[in-house]
Motif scaffolding. Sequence first.
Motif, PDB file in Angstrom:
ATOM      1  N   ASP A 102       8.878   4.721  -4.374  1.00  0.00           N
ATOM      2  CA  ASP A 102       9.864   3.680  -4.089  1.00  0.00           C
ATOM      3  C   ASP A 102       9.400   2.779  -2.955  1.00  0.00           C
ATOM      4  O   ASP A 102       9.560   1.553  -3.024  1.00  0.00           O
ATOM      5  N   TRP A 103       8.823   3.359  -1.909  1.00  0.00           N
ATOM      6  CA  TRP A 103       8.297   2.546  -0.815  1.00  0.00           C
ATOM      7  C   TRP A 103       7.202   1.618  -1.316  1.00  0.00           C
ATOM      8  O   TRP A 103       7.148   0.435  -0.945  1.00  0.00           O
ATOM      9  N   LEU A 104       6.328   2.140  -2.162  1.00  0.00           N
ATOM     10  CA  LEU A 104       5.227   1.330  -2.667  1.00  0.00           C
ATOM     11  C   LEU A 104       5.732   0.224  -3.574  1.00  0.00           C
ATOM     12  O   LEU A 104       5.216  -0.904  -3.535  1.00  0.00           O
ATOM     13  N   GLU A 105       6.740   0.500  -4.370  1.00  0.00           N
ATOM     14  CA  GLU A 105       7.252  -0.489  -5.302  1.00  0.00           C
ATOM     15  C   GLU A 105       8.074  -1.563  -4.602  1.00  0.00           C
ATOM     16  O   GLU A 105       7.957  -2.746  -4.914  1.00  0.00           O
ATOM     17  N   LYS A 106       8.901  -1.160  -3.647  1.00  0.00           N
ATOM     18  CA  LYS A 106       9.811  -2.112  -3.022  1.00  0.00           C
ATOM     19  C   LYS A 106       9.172  -2.866  -1.866  1.00  0.00           C
ATOM     20  O   LYS A 106       9.475  -4.036  -1.647  1.00  0.00           O
ATOM     21  N   PHE A 107       8.307  -2.195  -1.091  1.00  0.00           N
ATOM     22  CA  PHE A 107       7.731  -2.802   0.101  1.00  0.00           C
ATOM     23  C   PHE A 107       6.237  -3.076  -0.022  1.00  0.00           C
ATOM     24  O   PHE A 107       5.633  -3.624   0.900  1.00  0.00           O
ATOM     25  N   ARG A 108       5.631  -2.658  -1.130  1.00  0.00           N
ATOM     26  CA  ARG A 108       4.210  -2.880  -1.393  1.00  0.00           C
ATOM     27  C   ARG A 108       3.298  -2.179  -0.392  1.00  0.00           C
ATOM     28  O   ARG A 108       2.149  -2.532  -0.235  1.00  0.00           O
ATOM     29  N   MET A 109       3.810  -1.200   0.310  1.00  0.00           N
ATOM     30  CA  MET A 109       3.006  -0.395   1.220  1.00  0.00           C
ATOM     31  C   MET A 109       3.692   0.949   1.416  1.00  0.00           C
ATOM     32  O   MET A 109       4.880   1.102   1.088  1.00  0.00           O
ATOM     33  N   SER A 110       2.943   1.903   1.923  1.00  0.00           N
ATOM     34  CA  SER A 110       3.501   3.229   2.142  1.00  0.00           C
ATOM     35  C   SER A 110       4.480   3.222   3.312  1.00  0.00           C
ATOM     36  O   SER A 110       4.503   2.283   4.121  1.00  0.00           O
ATOM     37  N   ARG A 111       5.274   4.267   3.378  1.00  0.00           N
ATOM     38  CA  ARG A 111       6.237   4.380   4.471  1.00  0.00           C
ATOM     39  C   ARG A 111       5.526   4.439   5.817  1.00  0.00           C
ATOM     40  O   ARG A 111       5.986   3.797   6.784  1.00  0.00           O
ATOM     41  N   GLU A 112       4.415   5.170   5.903  1.00  0.00           N
ATOM     42  CA  GLU A 112       3.691   5.290   7.162  1.00  0.00           C
ATOM     43  C   GLU A 112       3.188   3.929   7.645  1.00  0.00           C
ATOM     44  O   GLU A 112       3.374   3.557   8.806  1.00  0.00           O
ATOM     45  N   ASN A 113       2.554   3.175   6.738  1.00  0.00           N
ATOM     46  CA  ASN A 113       2.025   1.867   7.129  1.00  0.00           C
ATOM     47  C   ASN A 113       3.132   0.865   7.415  1.00  0.00           C
ATOM     48  O   ASN A 113       2.946  -0.052   8.219  1.00  0.00           O
ATOM     49  N   PHE A 114       4.287   1.025   6.753  1.00  0.00           N
ATOM     50  CA  PHE A 114       5.413   0.136   7.032  1.00  0.00           C
ATOM     51  C   PHE A 114       5.859   0.267   8.485  1.00  0.00           C
ATOM     52  O   PHE A 114       6.063  -0.729   9.180  1.00  0.00           O
ATOM     53  N   PHE A 115       5.986   1.506   8.953  1.00  0.00           N
ATOM     54  CA  PHE A 115       6.421   1.701  10.340  1.00  0.00           C
ATOM     55  C   PHE A 115       5.297   1.436  11.333  1.00  0.00           C
ATOM     56  O   PHE A 115       5.561   1.068  12.481  1.00  0.00           O
ATOM     57  N   VAL A 116       4.042   1.593  10.901  1.00  0.00           N
ATOM     58  CA  VAL A 116       2.926   1.171  11.756  1.00  0.00           C
ATOM     59  C   VAL A 116       2.982  -0.335  11.974  1.00  0.00           C
ATOM     60  O   VAL A 116       2.786  -0.829  13.092  1.00  0.00           O
ATOM     61  N   LEU A 117       3.255  -1.074  10.904  1.00  0.00           N
ATOM     62  CA  LEU A 117       3.367  -2.531  11.020  1.00  0.00           C
ATOM     63  C   LEU A 117       4.525  -2.925  11.922  1.00  0.00           C
ATOM     64  O   LEU A 117       4.385  -3.807  12.778  1.00  0.00           O
TER      65      LEU A 117
END
Length: 445
Positions: A102-117
């Motif tokens: 779901d993270w990859l589909e909705k945000f185009r990145m993993s949960r870990e990299n999303f919070f790193v960003l």
Amino acid sequence: MADEDTQRSLTFLMTYMLMKRRRDINNADTQRRNEVQRRIRHRQYFFQRQRRMLLMLVARDVNTDYDIHTWPSCNIPTRPWTSTERTDWWERVVMTEFQPSDWLEKFRMSRENFFVLCAKLKPRGGFGPGCPLSRPAWAGGCRRASLVCLASNIEYRTISRLFGVGSSTVCKCVRDVCHAIVTLLRPVYLRSPSEQELEDSARHFFSCWGFPHCMGAVATLHTAILTPSANVADYANSDGWLSVVSQVAVNGLGQFWDVCSGFPGSTEPTAILQNSALWASASEGGLSPDPPTCFMEKPLRYVLLGEPVYPLQPWLMKSYPKNKDHVEEGGLTESQKAYNQRFLQAWRVVEVALLRLRARWQCLSKRNDCSLDVVPTMILACCILHNMCEAHGDLFQEEWQGKVTQEEDPQPGNSGDRSLYPDHLQGEEVRKVFCNYFQQCQLQQ
């Protein structure tokens, strides 16, 4: 004796007056502190009351609830994840029920990299001083709303319902977050390659596509825009729709290292190239080791691969046109055909990189609803995020590309196989060196 009594009386009086003055000051401070606290409680009460009234108005306008994993498409005006009647959807749904897919589909990145960003954008907050969400409690929502907008093709009004703010607020957040991405992350993920990176890119081009002594490829990207307020004809590209054109350069891994954006859609690619920092740097030998390495027993700079409309340069190669004046009726020679074949295989790396860019960050595959001054920054921010995802190993789903290729506004084709600008004589000599190399390879096989 009388003097001592008088002095003692004065001392007692002064002590009493000082103590009374101190007590009055303390009482005044206490009263002032109580009044400030009373006003704070009063404002908090009316703020919460106004917030509840706004939520009731929103809940009255929206009465339908959808599945939590529903993502809005361009045809169905659904509301993603949950209804707007509750404002804790991020903590209640995304943080608890979203799976890695779901993270990859909705945000185009993993949960870990999303919070790193989000953590990398935190030093600046992701917004400027005038942003409506500049309060610390709303900073995370500002960054999340902007990243959702970049990764999806949903409208601002849908995102505004998710975060309980106005569409204009979402638009301003997107602007500020894009500026923050460019300011904070560009020196890390989008910069000119070092000498070691040049060698690595040249080695990758040779090992994967058999094209030696090449460190990158250059192409253009058109992004659809709203009708501008002035000079509308300047933004109409060769296919007739309004766009902003950008020039990008990628390395052997398909990562962007130079982006020049913001030109009207009717601008010739050669004009963009000659007005970019890439032209100045490459013309001065900045994209090659000093001294140049040897190729075919000759000192030769690294080359870039460009579109047919670019002028041939000692550092910029392009394919041979199908109909060439100085070639006899037999057409291209065998060495030139071999050169074209290897060239097209290697140049496709930039074509694939642009397709992956538009498939991952869907805001570039539709008409951009932002103001014209924001579009170049958004394109640059998406290129930086693309490099970040590629560098951190985020998965890319191939079905995303199918959605991009079926869109209404495909990329305009080249105006022709011949450049409108004269080719450099030394560039023709360099291209002949590559032809001789590929002819030798054919003879050895």
